[in-house]
Design a protein around this motif. Structure first.
Motif, PDB file in Angstrom:
ATOM      1  N   ARG A  83     -28.697  54.444  26.749  1.00 29.90           N
ATOM      2  CA  ARG A  83     -28.522  53.002  26.550  1.00 29.90           C
ATOM      3  C   ARG A  83     -29.319  52.578  25.319  1.00 29.90           C
ATOM      4  O   ARG A  83     -30.470  52.973  25.139  1.00 29.90           O
ATOM      5  N   LEU A  84     -28.691  51.751  24.442  1.00 28.46           N
ATOM      6  CA  LEU A  84     -29.339  51.339  23.206  1.00 28.46           C
ATOM      7  C   LEU A  84     -29.968  49.962  23.332  1.00 28.46           C
ATOM      8  O   LEU A  84     -29.441  49.081  24.015  1.00 28.46           O
ATOM      9  N   ILE A  85     -31.115  49.796  22.675  1.00 30.53           N
ATOM     10  CA  ILE A  85     -31.690  48.470  22.465  1.00 30.53           C
ATOM     11  C   ILE A  85     -32.108  48.407  21.006  1.00 30.53           C
ATOM     12  O   ILE A  85     -32.368  49.432  20.370  1.00 30.53           O
ATOM     13  N   GLY A 144     -21.641  47.740  24.538  1.00 29.31           N
ATOM     14  CA  GLY A 144     -21.748  46.292  24.377  1.00 29.31           C
ATOM     15  C   GLY A 144     -22.915  45.846  23.526  1.00 29.31           C
ATOM     16  O   GLY A 144     -23.122  44.643  23.337  1.00 29.31           O
ATOM     17  N   VAL A 145     -23.706  46.804  22.983  1.00 29.77           N
ATOM     18  CA  VAL A 145     -24.836  46.460  22.126  1.00 29.77           C
ATOM     19  C   VAL A 145     -24.438  46.697  20.673  1.00 29.77           C
ATOM     20  O   VAL A 145     -24.110  47.830  20.285  1.00 29.77           O
ATOM     21  N   ALA A 146     -24.457  45.637  19.862  1.00 27.44           N
ATOM     22  CA  ALA A 146     -24.112  45.742  18.444  1.00 27.44           C
ATOM     23  C   ALA A 146     -25.347  46.171  17.665  1.00 27.44           C
ATOM     24  O   ALA A 146     -26.419  45.583  17.802  1.00 27.44           O
ATOM     25  N   THR A 156     -33.764  50.996  16.265  1.00 27.56           N
ATOM     26  CA  THR A 156     -32.964  51.163  17.475  1.00 27.56           C
ATOM     27  C   THR A 156     -33.635  52.189  18.386  1.00 27.56           C
ATOM     28  O   THR A 156     -34.232  53.152  17.915  1.00 27.56           O
ATOM     29  N   ALA A 157     -33.535  51.948  19.682  1.00 34.45           N
ATOM     30  CA  ALA A 157     -34.074  52.896  20.650  1.00 34.45           C
ATOM     31  C   ALA A 157     -32.976  53.298  21.625  1.00 34.45           C
ATOM     32  O   ALA A 157     -32.124  52.486  21.982  1.00 34.45           O
ATOM     33  N   GLN A 184     -39.657  48.785  28.999  1.00 39.13           N
ATOM     34  CA  GLN A 184     -38.496  49.208  29.783  1.00 39.13           C
ATOM     35  C   GLN A 184     -38.711  50.581  30.432  1.00 39.13           C
ATOM     36  O   GLN A 184     -38.085  50.905  31.443  1.00 39.13           O
ATOM     37  N   LEU A 185     -39.596  51.375  29.855  1.00 36.02           N
ATOM     38  CA  LEU A 185     -39.946  52.661  30.471  1.00 36.02           C
ATOM     39  C   LEU A 185     -40.886  52.487  31.657  1.00 36.02           C
ATOM     40  O   LEU A 185     -41.073  53.416  32.444  1.00 36.02           O
TER      41      LEU A 185
END
Length: 529
Positions: free
Chosen positions: A457-459, A442-444, A451-452, A474-475
């Motif tokens: 999971r991508l952000i 769901g992440v474009a 990008t990480a 987030q870590l």
């Protein structure tokens, strides 16, 4: 932010950070160990001694400096192991005596305490030898005393002191023939330098540093068959409790029974370390003056034979896949026996992994794939060799380093469930520029966007700096702790330094380190602990 006073809490952190570095480098120090006997345990002994000091210091860390220093000294006295560990313990005892009436100290008082620490260690030895930890610590103390009058900042002073210590360390082969023959620096002196380098991590909190990883040449065994333990083959250690004698009279009685004699402490608790041919005679003499406890005798000749003559019989070996030349050096420094480079644009083959497992001189080999794409090939290896090959499911290079810290130096196989449990504690992320437009979970993600990936999971974010700050958050970096950046691909050291400074500014109480990883395609690997 200048640090101009050292209180009890700061000293406890000093010991904690120094202990961490001794743990990190204990395998290297063990390999360097050729003096006073080539028994290969200096790193382990110094680490365990420092750990014992830290255990006691942590119990009173919120009290004034004198109390924390006394606790560290007492813990190291009871937990001291080996020649190097007992000397380290005596240094902590001398330091504690110097600050016994102080709630905190400035840099000049630190320099005086360092001088007293070295003097205490020298006084404990019947025959002090130059080219050892005493020489290195003495050079550090002299530099601290020279600069402290005009330098109030602990961070600046500590950097200069570490440089002086490292310079003295590099000269040790010219002072001790055994070191020159083996082509190494003194292991105890190197341990002292690592301890100092670790201590710099808390001075000051907002300062970002890259420790040279490794400081010394890449880890390798240095023993030669001409080196020998000699007639005093038994390393004997014990604590004399409820003692009714002081250290020096007891030392006079034991001196004729061996060498490397250290008798430290005072009534009612005295610690003894001696290399002797007659451990039971030593015990009988000591028993006249109190209760002999924590009795330990090791046959150093047997230890040396296992290290040199019977090296292929080592119980545990480690083979690790490495993502780049920086990770290669780090893995070897932390104890990997064999490393498997990742080919450009590909993954190691089953044959590559099999050759590496067979090259490790051990009956049990832990294979660290360090990449989920290598895991399937790694599973084929155990069936292709007569060795016991344990595949540890390390999903990335950061997890691989965490496993090295747990496996390096192990003298027996480690339970698999303990390793997998430890992997659950590893927090890591990779940061890269997207190679194409895509949508994952769901992440474009647009081509070229920073990008990480965190646990699959991508952000993404418009700028690399913003992305790394968000990734660290987030870590869990908002809770304090340590962030480590491993830079590779197109990144330079100055880029990593700027990003580390940004993280240190963004997160209160966080410590940041950065190292060269050299990995292709990935700009940064990030770990949090």
């Amino acid at each position: 932010m200048a640090v101009t006073h050292l209180d009890g809490r700061a000293f406890e952190r000093f010991v904690a950070a120094g202990t961490y570095f001794l743990r990190k480098y204990r395998g290297v120090l063990n390999d360097l160990n050729v003096f006073p006997v080539p028994d290969g345990d200096t790193g382990s002994n110094m680490f365990l001694t420092a750990k014992a000091a830290l255990r006691e210091a942590s119990k009173v860390r919120d009290q004034e400096l004198s109390t924390v220093a006394a606790a560290a000294a007492n813990g190291s006295l009871l937990g001291a192991r080996g020649n190097s560990g007992v000397i380290l313990s005596q240094m902590l005892r001398g330091f504690s005596h110097s600050v016994r009436h102080r709630s905190s100290i400035d840099t000049f008082q630190l320099s005086l305490a360092m001088k007293e620490a070295v003097a205490a260690a020298r006084a404990a030895l019947t025959k002090p030898v130059e080219g050892t930890i005493l020489t290195v610590a003495g050079a550090a103390a002299d530099e601290a005393y020279r600069l402290a009058v005009r330098e109030p900042d602990f961070y600046r002073l500590a950097n200069a002191v570490l440089r002086a210590a490292n310079d003295a360390l590099e000269r040790t082969p010219e002072q001790l023939p055994a070191l020159k023959e083996a082509g190494v620096v003194d292991s105890g002196g190197a341990g002292f330098c690592y301890f100092l380098e670790g201590a710099l991590r808390f001075l000051p909190e907002a300062t970002v540093r890259a420790t040279a990883f490794p400081r010394r040449p890449t880890r390798s065994a240095v023993f030669t068959r001409r080196q020998a333990v000699g007639e005093y083959r038994f390393c004997t250690e014990f604590v004399l409790e409820d003692a009714n004698v002081e250290a020096y009279p007891l030392r006079d009685q034991l001196e004729k029974l061996g060498d490397s004699l250290l008798v430290i402490g005072a009534k009612p608790t005295i610690k003894v370390h001696v290399h002797t041919a007659e451990p039971e005679t030593v015990k009988a003499i000591a028993a006249r003056y109190g209760a002999v406890t924590r009795w330990k005798v090791e046959d150093m000749a047997r230890q040396h034979t296992l290290l040199v003559v019977d090296a292929p019989l080592r119980p545990v070996g480690i083979a690790a896949v490495v993502a780049g030349p920086g990770f290669d050096r780090i893995a070897r420094e932390l104890g990997a026996d064999v490393t498997i480079p990742t080919p450009a644009g590909a993954n190691p083959s089953v044959q590559d992994l099999l050759v590496a497992a067979n090259a490790a001189l051990a009956s049990t080999v832990y294979l660290l794939p360090n990449d989920s794409n290598v895991a399937l090939a790694a599973r084929e290896v155990p069936a292709l060799t007569d060795k016991r090959v344990v595949i540890v499911p390390t999903r990335d290079p950061v997890a691989g380093l965490a496993m090295l810290l747990r496996l390096a130096g192990a003298d027996e196989p480690v339970a698999f469930d303990r390793l997998t449990a430890a992997l659950e504690e590893v927090r890591s992320a990779s940061v890269f520029f997207a190679g194409k437009d895509s949508s994952v979970g769901g992440v474009a993600v647009q081509r070229g966007a920073p990008t990480a990936s965190i646990g699959g999971r991508l952000i993404t974010a418009p700028a690399l700096n913003d992305l790394i700050v968000e990734t660290a958050a987030q870590l869990g970096a908002g809770d304090g702790g340590l962030i480590t950046l491993y830079y590779g691909n197109a990144q330079k050291e100055r880029d990593a330094q700027r990003l580390a400074a940004t993280l240190a500014e963004r997160f209160a109480g966080i410590e940041v380190e950065y190292y060269y990883g050299g990995q292709p395609a990935i700009e940064y690997w990030i770990s949090y602990e």
